[in-house]
Scaffold this active site. Structure first.
Site, PDB file in Angstrom:
ATOM      1  N   LYS A   1      -6.832  -1.518  -5.414  1.00  0.00           N
ATOM      2  CA  LYS A   1      -8.202  -2.494  -5.570  1.00  0.00           C
ATOM      3  C   LYS A   1      -9.056  -1.761  -5.994  1.00  0.00           C
ATOM      4  O   LYS A   1      -9.317  -0.475  -6.399  1.00  0.00           O
ATOM      5  CB  LYS A   1      -8.305  -3.159  -4.198  1.00  0.00           C
ATOM      6  CG  LYS A   1      -7.243  -3.750  -3.716  1.00  0.00           C
ATOM      7  CD  LYS A   1      -7.254  -4.473  -2.201  1.00  0.00           C
ATOM      8  CE  LYS A   1      -8.234  -5.539  -2.171  1.00  0.00           C
ATOM      9  NZ  LYS A   1      -7.977  -6.771  -2.696  1.00  0.00           N
TER      10      LYS A   1
ATOM     11  N   GLU B   1      -5.533  -4.514  -9.232  1.00  0.00           N
ATOM     12  CA  GLU B   1      -6.676  -5.688  -9.061  1.00  0.00           C
ATOM     13  C   GLU B   1      -7.293  -5.265 -10.327  1.00  0.00           C
ATOM     14  O   GLU B   1      -8.037  -4.145 -10.635  1.00  0.00           O
ATOM     15  CB  GLU B   1      -7.183  -5.573  -7.932  1.00  0.00           C
ATOM     16  CG  GLU B   1      -8.296  -6.507  -7.865  1.00  0.00           C
ATOM     17  CD  GLU B   1      -9.232  -6.462  -6.568  1.00  0.00           C
ATOM     18  OE1 GLU B   1      -8.846  -6.999  -5.700  1.00  0.00           O
ATOM     19  OE2 GLU B   1     -10.207  -5.823  -6.496  1.00  0.00           O
TER      20      GLU B   1
END
Length: 293
Positions: free
Chosen positions: A175, A205
Site C-alpha cells: 500500500k 495499490e
C-alpha cells in the site's frame, strides 16, 4: 463456520463474561429457577440470515461457565431458514426452548451478535445484487471490529461476498505507506517478489498512472486501483489487460451502492468495500419469550 473451534468459542465466551451473564441479578431475584420458556427470534425487517449457529454455541458455553444443571435445551429453525437465506419482516428465524433464566441471561449477547452478522450479510447482498450481470465480485477488507474478524468475514460470505485477506499473513498487499517507507514502489515491489512464499500473490495499490506503470514494469501479480474515478479505472483496466490478461484487478476507495456498478462496468475483477464491516447497520431483531405451561 466452525462454532466449536477454539477461536470462535473464545470470542463467544468473552461476550458472556463481559455481560456477567452467569450473574444476572435481576433474573435471579425474579424468575423461578425451574421455569422453562420458549423464545422466538423474529426479524423486524427484511434481511439475510447469518450467525444462527451462535445460539446453541452461546447456550453451551453458558452452561459450562455456570456449572449448574439448567436442563436440556433445543434450538430449532424452519428447514428453509439457514445462514445466507433471505427472510421477510415478521418471520421467525429460530426458536429456543430452555430454562427461562438461561434464556433471559443470554438474550442480549445472542441478539447483539445476530443483529450485527445479519446486518453485514444484508448489506453485502445489496452490493452483490447491484453488480448483477457483471463479472465483478464484492470483496471485504480488514476493516473489522477487533476480535470479531472471523465472524464479520463469515457474515460477508453469507451475503454472497468474497473474503479478501483474513490477516496480514494471508497475502501481500503493498500500500501507499509501504511505498513511502520502503524506498518507492519499484524497490518495495522487488523486495516482495523476491521474498514471497509460494501461493502468496503480490498485489500493489496504485493511485496514479506513474505508479501503475511502475507496478506493471515490476511484475506485480495483482493491481489495486485506489480512489480513482470510473473513467480512470476503465483506462487503467485497458492498459493492464494489454500488458497481461492474467493480472487480477481490484478497485477500492469510497465505494457505495450508488457508484459501485460504474466501477464494475469499467472491467475490474473485484471491488473491495470497507463499509461492509466497518459501518454497517445492525438488523432489527427481537426475542419474544413466553413461559411453558
Amino acid at each position: 463456520m466452525e462454532w466449536k473451534s477454539k477461536r470462535i468459542q473464545t470470542i463467544l465466551e468473552a461476550a458472556l463474561v463481559e455481560d456477567k451473564a452467569t450473574h444476572d441479578v435481576t433474573t435471579a431475584l425474579t424468575i423461578d429457577p425451574k421455569l422453562r420458556a420458549t423464545a422466538t427470534i423474529i426479524a423486524k425487517q427484511d434481511c439475510i440470515v447469518a450467525g444462527l449457529g451462535c445460539i446453541s454455541a452461546f447456550l453451551d458455553i453458558y452452561a459450562r461457565l455456570d456449572g449448574k444443571s439448567s436442563g436440556r435445551f433445543e434450538v430449532v429453525s424452519h428447514p428453509e431458514i439457514f445462514d445466507g437465506v433471505r427472510v421477510k419482516k415478521g418471520q421467525s428465524i429460530a426458536v429456543i426452548r430452555h430454562n427461562a433464566r438461561v434464556i433471559l441471561s443470554c438474550e442480549r449477547v445472542i441478539l447483539n451478535l445476530l443483529q450485527r452478522m445479519c446486518g453485514i450479510a444484508t448489506l453485502t447482498n445489496q452490493y452483490v445484487k447491484t453488480l448483477s450481470g457483471t463479472k465483478a465480485k464484492i470483496l471485504d477488507t480488514r476493516k473489522t471490529i477487533p476480535g470479531l474478524r472471523a465472524l464479520d468475514k463469515y457474515a460477508v460470505c453469507c451475503g454472497g461476498g468474497v473474503n479478501h485477506r483474513l490477516d496480514l499473513q494471508d497475502g501481500i498487499l503493498i500500500k501507499n505507506n509501504h511505498i513511502a517507507l520502503g524506498g518507492g514502489l519499484p524497490k518495495a515491489l522487488a523486495g516482495a517478489l523476491e521474498g514471497h512464499k509460494p501461493g502468496q500473490r503480490v498485489q500493489v495499490e496504485v493511485r496514479t498512472p506513474l505508479e501503475l506503470e511502475q507496478a506493471l514494469a515490476g511484475g506485480a501479480e495483482g493491481i489495486l486501483l485506489d480512489n480513482m474515478t470510473p473513467a480512470q479505472v476503465k483506462k487503467a483496466v485497458k492498459l493492464i489487460r494489454k500488458h497481461s490478461p492474467k493480472i487480477k484487478i481490484e478497485a477500492s476507495g469510497g465505494m457505495n451502492l450508488k457508484t459501485v456498478r460504474k466501477y464494475a462496468l469499467a472491467g475490474v475483477d473485484y471491488i473491495s468495500v470497507g463499509a461492509l464491516t466497518h459501518s454497517t447497520d445492525a438488523v432489527d431483531l427481537s426475542m419474544r419469550i413466553v413461559a411453558e405451561r
